[in-house]
Design a protein around this motif. Structure first.
Motif, short mmCIF file in Angstrom:
data_model
loop_
_atom_site.label_atom_id
_atom_site.label_comp_id
_atom_site.label_asym_id
_atom_site.label_seq_id
_atom_site.Cartn_x
_atom_site.Cartn_y
_atom_site.Cartn_z
N THR A 1 0.87 -1.18 0.00
CA THR A 1 0.00 0.00 0.00
C THR A 1 0.90 1.23 0.00
N CYS A 2 0.60 2.13 -0.89
CA CYS A 2 1.46 3.30 -1.06
C CYS A 2 1.34 4.23 0.15
N PRO A 3 2.48 4.69 0.68
CA PRO A 3 2.42 5.60 1.83
C PRO A 3 1.76 6.94 1.48
N HIS A 4 1.64 7.25 0.19
CA HIS A 4 1.00 8.50 -0.19
C HIS A 4 -0.50 8.43 0.07
N ARG A 5 -1.24 7.66 -0.75
CA ARG A 5 -2.69 7.60 -0.50
C ARG A 5 -3.24 6.19 -0.55
N GLY A 6 -2.32 5.23 -0.58
CA GLY A 6 -2.79 3.88 -0.31
C GLY A 6 -2.90 2.92 -1.48
N ALA A 7 -2.76 3.40 -2.70
CA ALA A 7 -2.91 2.47 -3.84
C ALA A 7 -1.87 1.35 -3.74
N MET A 8 -2.17 0.23 -4.37
CA MET A 8 -1.20 -0.87 -4.36
C MET A 8 -0.03 -0.51 -5.26
N LYS B 1 6.81 1.29 -8.55
CA LYS B 1 6.35 2.64 -8.81
C LYS B 1 4.84 2.64 -8.72
N CYS B 2 4.32 3.52 -7.87
CA CYS B 2 2.88 3.58 -7.68
C CYS B 2 2.23 4.22 -8.90
N PHE B 3 1.17 3.61 -9.40
CA PHE B 3 0.55 4.12 -10.64
C PHE B 3 -0.30 5.35 -10.40
N TYR B 4 -0.62 5.64 -9.12
CA TYR B 4 -1.59 6.71 -8.88
C TYR B 4 -0.96 8.09 -9.10
N HIS B 5 0.09 8.42 -8.32
CA HIS B 5 0.78 9.71 -8.52
C HIS B 5 2.25 9.52 -8.83
N GLY B 6 2.66 8.27 -8.99
CA GLY B 6 4.02 8.03 -9.44
C GLY B 6 5.09 7.97 -8.36
N TRP B 7 4.72 7.89 -7.10
CA TRP B 7 5.77 7.71 -6.08
C TRP B 7 6.52 6.41 -6.38
N ALA B 8 7.84 6.47 -6.18
CA ALA B 8 8.66 5.31 -6.51
C ALA B 8 9.43 4.83 -5.28
S1 FES Z 1 -1.18 6.81 -3.90
FE1 FES Z 1 0.75 6.15 -4.55
S2 FES Z 1 1.60 7.93 -5.44
FE2 FES Z 1 -0.26 8.60 -4.70
#
Ligand code: FES
Ligand SMILES: [Fe+2]
Lengths: 158, 429
Positions: free
Chosen positions: B92-99, B112-119
């Motif tokens: 789960t992404c520390p940003h907003r939770g997406a896988m 790399k998170c697909f939602y906002h691109g955090w890597a």
């Molecule tokens: S939820 Fe992963 S980058 Fe925003």
């Protein structure tokens, strides 16, 4: 042969399964044949010597599968489920020394204990004329899903 | 020593179990399978505190390999970093939770998170290059933007996670069940590997019933009559039930039943159906096992089989094939099951095929046995709807054996081991 011949054959096969005429159905297979259901989501190239399947029957085990399904002691199919096998998109995709390769889509419904499960996917067949009759050399049923979480089991012939 | 014995006396347990050792009666109240509230407590006191099977080392043969899976209701990444170190992270992404990883398996230097691109590097560290000025200078100074690691330990090639940071070590948790994992690992000279994917299916029943069923030595003949008919034909002679059977209390709620059986074992018990060539090969395999682990241990590996339950939900059936199985409740009356096949690394294609055939003809959603177990578990669950009028399950079989007389596999002692531990953990504050 025309596609309609194969289509007709597959419709007949489906009717045998719907009507639970399983001995008649088994007679469609030759003694060298296989019936396989790879793991949901598996590729067409899946190999039962390397990959975990749900079903990988040679003729011997297939015979027992039929025997089992007709046996009251096969609890998963007793009382027996009600089924509906639908076949469509029948295509001839090639032929080789083994026989003619035929593919089709399927939707099979199975209802038991007030729950109806749906299996969708495609069958790959190798069919061959033996003594003037069309027989199954190989039937492989691929489930279009990533798991059996929905259905839980494959206790019927797809 | 099992790490539970000390605390066993302190807790009262729940009121859902009757454990009357003098009277020889053991009962479980059917409410234990039905209540949403009990499931909530199980999540809290069992699945969030016990060591849960995550995966097998063979699933990650190379650096940067990963698999994703749901363990105890949480999405995880199980991977190796560039140096080959093993990790487990919450997926789960520390940003907003997406896988951050959505494929089942693969090889990746990072995620790399697909939602906002955090890597993230594959050691879990935040690796996004963002423009200066958008986040404070010391952003991630406390690691808040890294993937969240999960407590991970291995025993032999078996990896487990624990969501409780205060948990005791895996070794002490596994107690004597380590011996079962040792035996499994010794089937081949180079260890074992997970073979060709997993079976994922579901059962419309309570998860604890599958645990009971997995080492229930009492049901085989009735439930699996059609399998034994098939087996008789396949092995070319009557399929006899095990003559020698043992029950092993492995501590901490783990238990195993052991016995001989009529079916062939790829390591290393021949049946006529496999033909003469296979016989020579089997003898060769057996000689190798004997030379490596000694006569006595080889007998256990080659002749005897074991059905083992490692609390709360890891089942290892070392029978006609070797299966690893876990299952988690989705609802009180619904569980998700995942089953893997284990094979000897480097075994021949013929033996691999025999092993997989053995697996499929008994086990799994298309086998001649598992679907009938499922039918039993599902019909029991329907029966529990009347729990107020018919409140108790009976698990007393063999309980009143004389002191010191060993339990047999068709006694239900192994299940009592499970339930006593369940009761202890559920009763604990
Ligand atoms: S939820 Fe992963 S980058 Fe925003
Ligand atoms: Fe069973």
């Amino acid at each position: 042969m025309a596609r309609s011949v194969y289509e007709e054959f597959l419709y007949e096969e489906a009717a045998m399964l719907d009507e639970w005429r399983l001995d008649e159905w088994l007679a469609l297979f030759t003694e060298e044949s296989v019936y396989e259901v790879p793991r949901a989501g598996a590729k067409d190239s899946a190999d039962s010597s390397e990959d975990l399947f749900y079903i990988a029957d040679n003729y011997f085990r297939l015979g027992h599968r039929v025997k089992r399904m007709l046996d009251k002691a096969a609890h998963a199919e007793w009382p027996r489920s009600v089924q509906s096998h639908m076949i469509s998109n029948v295509r001839i995709t090639g032929s080789d020394e083994k026989g003619v390769h035929v593919t089709c889509r399927f939707i099979t419904h199975r209802a038991k204990n007030d729950v109806t499960d749906t299996y969708a996917g495609h069958h790959n067949y190798i069919l061959k004329m033996v003594n003037g009759e069309l027989r199954i050399i190989s039937k492989r049923s691929f489930i279009a899903s990533d798991s059996l979480r929905e259905q839980g089991k494959v206790t019927i012939i797809l | 020593m099992p790490d539970t014995l000390a605390s066993q006396d302190k807790t009262q347990g729940t009121s859902l179990i009757v454990d009357d050792r003098e009277g020889g009666l053991f009962r479980v109240n059917r409410q234990a399978f039905l209540d949403d509230e009990i499931l909530e407590q199980e999540r809290d006191k069992i699945f969030n505190r016990c060591w849960l099977f995550l995966g097998h080392a063979s699933e990650l043969p190379n650096p940067n390999d990963f698999v994703t899976r749901n363990v105890g209701g949480k999405e995880l990444i199980f991977n190796r970093d560039r140096k080959g170190e093993y990790h487990a992270f919450l997926n789960t992404c520390p940003h907003r939770g997406a896988m951050v990883e959505r494929q089942e398996f693969g090889n990746a230097l990072g995620f790399k998170c697909f939602y906002h691109g955090w890597a993230f590097n594959n050691n879990g560290n935040y690796a996004t290059r963002h423009q200066p000025g958008v986040y404070p200078e010391d952003f991630n100074g406390d690691g808040c933007a890294n993937l969240v690691p999960v407590k991970l330990q291995q025993y032999r090639d078996f990896f487990f996670v624990n969501y409780d940071n205060g948990a005791n070590s895996l070794e002490s948790y596994l107690a004597d069940s380590r011996m079962i994992l040792d035996l499994i690992d010794e089937h081949g000279p180079n260890g074992m590997e997970v073979v060709g994917g997993a079976q994922k299916y579901s059962i419309r029943s309570n998860w604890k019933l599958l645990m009971e069923n997995s080492y229930d030595g009492y049901h085989a003949l009735d439930t699996h009559e059609t399998y034994f008919k098939y087996l008789t034909d396949a092995i070319g002679g009557p399929a006899e039930m095990p003559k020698v059977t043992n029950v092993m209390n492995l501590g901490n709620g783990h238990a195993s039943i052991e016995g001989d059986a009529p079916w062939g074992r790829p390591v290393a018990k021949w049946i006529p159906a496999w033909g003469e060539k296979a016989k020579t090969e089997i003898e060769e395999i057996k000689r190798e096992v004997v030379s490596r682990v000694g006569e006595e241990r080889a007998g256990r590996i080659c002749q005897l089989g074991r059905n083992t339950g490692i609390f709360p939900n890891l089942v290892i059936n070392d029978i006609m094939a070797i299966t690893i199985r876990t299952f988690y409740p989705v609802e009180p009356g619904l569980m998700d099951v995942t089953a893997w096949a284990l094979g000897v690394k480097g075994e021949s294609r013929d033996f691999r095929k025999r092993r997989l055939d053995n697996f499929l003809e008994f086990l799994g959603p298309g086998g001649f046995a598992t679907p009938d177990d499922v039918e039993a578990l599902e019909s029991a669950y329907r029966g529990y709807a009347a729990y107020k009028l018919a409140p108790w399950n009976d698990i007393s079989r063999g309980m009143s054996r004389a002191d010191g007389e060993p339990f047999k596999a068709d006694d239900e002692e192994q299940m009592r081991c499970f339930w006593r531990e369940w009761d202890r953990r559920m009763g604990a504050e």
